[in-house]
Design an enzyme around this catalytic site. Structure first.
Site, PDB file in Angstrom:
ATOM      1  N   ASP A  15       0.817  -1.218   0.000  1.00  0.00           N
ATOM      2  CA  ASP A  15       0.000   0.000   0.000  1.00  0.00           C
ATOM      3  C   ASP A  15       0.850   1.268   0.000  1.00  0.00           C
ATOM      4  O   ASP A  15       0.753   2.112   0.910  1.00  0.00           O
ATOM      5  CB  ASP A  15      -0.926  -0.006   1.228  1.00  0.00           C
ATOM      6  CG  ASP A  15      -1.778  -1.268   1.295  1.00  0.00           C
ATOM      7  OD1 ASP A  15      -2.227  -1.732   0.237  1.00  0.00           O
ATOM      8  OD2 ASP A  15      -1.974  -1.784   2.405  1.00  0.00           O
TER       9      ASP A  15
ATOM     10  N   GLU B  38     -19.727   3.986 -16.475  1.00  0.00           N
ATOM     11  CA  GLU B  38     -19.114   5.102 -17.218  1.00  0.00           C
ATOM     12  C   GLU B  38     -18.174   5.930 -16.328  1.00  0.00           C
ATOM     13  O   GLU B  38     -17.271   6.598 -16.811  1.00  0.00           O
ATOM     14  CB  GLU B  38     -20.168   5.996 -17.877  1.00  0.00           C
ATOM     15  CG  GLU B  38     -21.144   6.649 -16.933  1.00  0.00           C
ATOM     16  CD  GLU B  38     -22.446   5.852 -16.756  1.00  0.00           C
ATOM     17  OE1 GLU B  38     -22.369   4.606 -16.783  1.00  0.00           O
ATOM     18  OE2 GLU B  38     -23.500   6.481 -16.577  1.00  0.00           O
TER      19      GLU B  38
ATOM     20  N   GLU C 141      23.599   7.235   5.750  1.00  0.00           N
ATOM     21  CA  GLU C 141      23.098   6.199   6.655  1.00  0.00           C
ATOM     22  C   GLU C 141      23.295   4.829   6.007  1.00  0.00           C
ATOM     23  O   GLU C 141      23.011   4.657   4.812  1.00  0.00           O
ATOM     24  CB  GLU C 141      21.612   6.411   6.965  1.00  0.00           C
ATOM     25  CG  GLU C 141      21.309   7.684   7.733  1.00  0.00           C
ATOM     26  CD  GLU C 141      21.986   7.734   9.099  1.00  0.00           C
ATOM     27  OE1 GLU C 141      22.173   6.671   9.712  1.00  0.00           O
ATOM     28  OE2 GLU C 141      22.346   8.843   9.529  1.00  0.00           O
TER      29      GLU C 141
ATOM     30  N   GLU D 108      21.549   2.374   6.261  1.00  0.00           N
ATOM     31  CA  GLU D 108      20.239   1.863   5.836  1.00  0.00           C
ATOM     32  C   GLU D 108      19.708   2.597   4.604  1.00  0.00           C
ATOM     33  O   GLU D 108      18.529   2.529   4.296  1.00  0.00           O
ATOM     34  CB  GLU D 108      19.237   1.913   6.999  1.00  0.00           C
ATOM     35  CG  GLU D 108      18.895   3.292   7.520  1.00  0.00           C
ATOM     36  CD  GLU D 108      19.872   3.817   8.568  1.00  0.00           C
ATOM     37  OE1 GLU D 108      20.955   3.226   8.701  1.00  0.00           O
ATOM     38  OE2 GLU D 108      19.567   4.830   9.233  1.00  0.00           O
TER      39      GLU D 108
ATOM     40  N   ASP E 290      26.120   1.602  11.132  1.00  0.00           N
ATOM     41  CA  ASP E 290      25.236   2.766  11.297  1.00  0.00           C
ATOM     42  C   ASP E 290      25.331   3.776  10.154  1.00  0.00           C
ATOM     43  O   ASP E 290      24.322   4.236   9.647  1.00  0.00           O
ATOM     44  CB  ASP E 290      25.569   3.451  12.631  1.00  0.00           C
ATOM     45  CG  ASP E 290      24.529   4.490  12.993  1.00  0.00           C
ATOM     46  OD1 ASP E 290      23.406   4.420  12.481  1.00  0.00           O
ATOM     47  OD2 ASP E 290      24.836   5.400  13.785  1.00  0.00           O
TER      48      ASP E 290
END
Ligand code: FUB
Length: 457
Positions: free
Chosen positions: A33, A195, A334, A336, A450
């Site tokens: 989502d 429609e 970072e 990540e 990190d």
């Protein structure tokens, strides 16, 4: 989030396309989502989150996650930015929501089930796009059967609208405070006709037009667009347009066919224009172990047709090929921030609250795309934490076995959250490259990671 066993299968399944794949864009978690939001030159991608363990063969979803990017190819993980537990009146089912900035705050509209099981839409608020979010009103904003999947939009005149629903489609005008709606205007239910919202071939539950759920509302060149999953399950993506934000809507066409892969039976659109390009966000089930309740967010760049219609968009593995900008490796990055990874996970530091890369084992790697070394880098620094010596980071260019420009040994730091900057010399590297951090060492978890940067001295 895939575990190591799944990871081995994943490597086998994903290898044929992993080197060039950008889809699914997140590999550390099952995400669904997609709700992208552009704010101050950064794309914030909010997703729902399919848990690793599916309970009772149904959606098992407890929190919402956020990722950000300035280049559309590397995504920085901000972790879970809120859980259904933020809504004290909720019992769970953290489904599809959307976040929007207004007046320096971020309003996040989210469907959950109430303690009595009924559907409701809550609104959470934060001072930062990456949270933490709190319940803005301490109660549901809207309550009703089928009240799921809110999409929020602010028109040029400042009027905000919230559309939502399955199997019906409703909307309200939000008040300027974004946490209440115009009671006089009320809750407007669309008359779902062919429609307006397409012909539904599969007639079930007295549903009429093709509209199913998951609306996504936006405006482009004075035309309003509503994208939505359609046709019943398995869902395809379709769209309608209108000259007014409240319709009448005219059915457009199919945007994306049903993705026949690993039992994915839902899809969910999100759209942004970023740095002059249009992007469709959606989900499939392509990650290892994926399925109808373990989905993964993907992106396809596309171009509107000259008449403003949306072309049929193919779901691909390659996704975004051209990055929207290059990454500067001389700034702290970072760990990540990931273009593609195999084997690693991300986690939140219980002391600093930051996100880091963990579950690093021998042979795992992180790919970071479109890294611009400019005239040259000579040294690499990485903040790592380890309870023992023996791990290292190999830095390769353009593939996980490409030119090795340096190896950084990771020394023990006294704890897996005791961060110490390790550094190593690299061969002089210049120009634009994809960088692969390939992790080496003995058995087990090697260290946590990190951030990193290169320097040119
Ligand atoms: O993710 C749970 C539900 O599945 C969403 O609310 C729907 O849009 C469908 O994607």
């Amino acid at each position: 989030m895939w575990n190591k066993f799944a990871g081995i299968v994943a490597i086998m399944v994903l290898l044929p396309f992993a080197s060039n794949a950008q889809n699914p864009i997140i590999q550390t978690n099952y995400t669904a989502d997609p709700a992208p939001m552009v704010h101050n030159g950064t794309v914030y991608l909010y997703t729902s989150h399919d848990e690793d363990v599916t309970v009772k063969n149904f959606f098992t979803m407890n929190d919402w996650r956020c990722y950000s990017s300035t280049d559309m190819v590397n995504w920085t993980d901000h972790g879970a930015v809120l859980s259904y537990k933020v809504f004290e009146w909720s019992r769970g089912d953290a489904w599809a929501g959307q976040c929007i900035p207004r007046n320096g705050k971020f309003y996040y509209y989210l469907p959950v089930n109430m303690k009595n099981g009924g559907n409701a839409i809550g609104v959470a608020v934060s001072d930062s796009p990456t949270g933490p979010f709190k319940d803005a009103i301490g109660k549901p904003l809207l309550i009703g059967y089928g009240y799921i999947d809110p999409t929020v939009f602010i028109d040029n005149d400042g009027q905000a609208y919230l559309y939502w629903g399955n199997p019906n489609l409703w909307h309200v005008k939000l008040n300027k405070d974004m946490i209440s709606y115009d009671q006089e205007y009320g809750i407007v239910k669309e008359d779902l006709k062919d429609e307006n919202f397409g012909y539904r071939a599969k007639k079930i539950d007295n549903r009429t037009a093709s509209y199913e759920e998951g609306p996504w509302l936006f405006k482009r060149n004075s035309l309003y667009y509503l994208l939505y999953p359609a046709g019943g399950v398995p869902e395809h993506l379709a769209y309608s347009t209108a000259k007014s934000v409240t319709g009448p809507w005219t059915y457009g066409d199919t945007i994306m066919h049903v993705i026949k892969e690993r039992g994915a039976f839902t899809n969910h659109p999100g759209y942004i224009e970023f740095k002059g390009k249009s992007y469709l966000f959606y989900h499939n089930a392509a990650l290892s172990g994926g399925g109808g309740f373990k989905r993964s967010v993907c992106i396809e760049p596309f171009q509107f047709n000259a008449d403003g219609s949306i072309p049929l968009i193919a779901a691909t593995r390659q996704g975004v090929v051209e990055s929207a900008s290059n990454l500067n490796p001389f700034n702290k990055v970072e760990a990540e921030t990931i273009g593609w990874e195999e084997g690693v996970e991300t986690a939140r530091d219980s002391i600093t609250g930051g996100i880091f890369v963990t579950d690093i084992n021998k042979g795992d790697y992180i790919k970071v795309r479109s890294v611009d070394f400019g005239k040259g880098a000579k040294k690499f620094e990485a903040a790592t934490a380890a309870i023992s010596d023996g791990g290292s980071i190999e830095i390769h260019l353009d593939s996980s076995t490409g030119t090795l420009i340096g190896t950084c040994d990771v020394k023990q730091t006294g704890g897996m959250l005791k961060w110490v900057v390790q550094s190593c010399k690299t061969q002089k590297v210049s120009g634009l490259h994809d960088v692969y951090f390939v992790f080496k060492g003995g058995g087990g978890n090697l260290f946590n990671f990190d951030w990193w940067k290169f320097t040119n001295n």
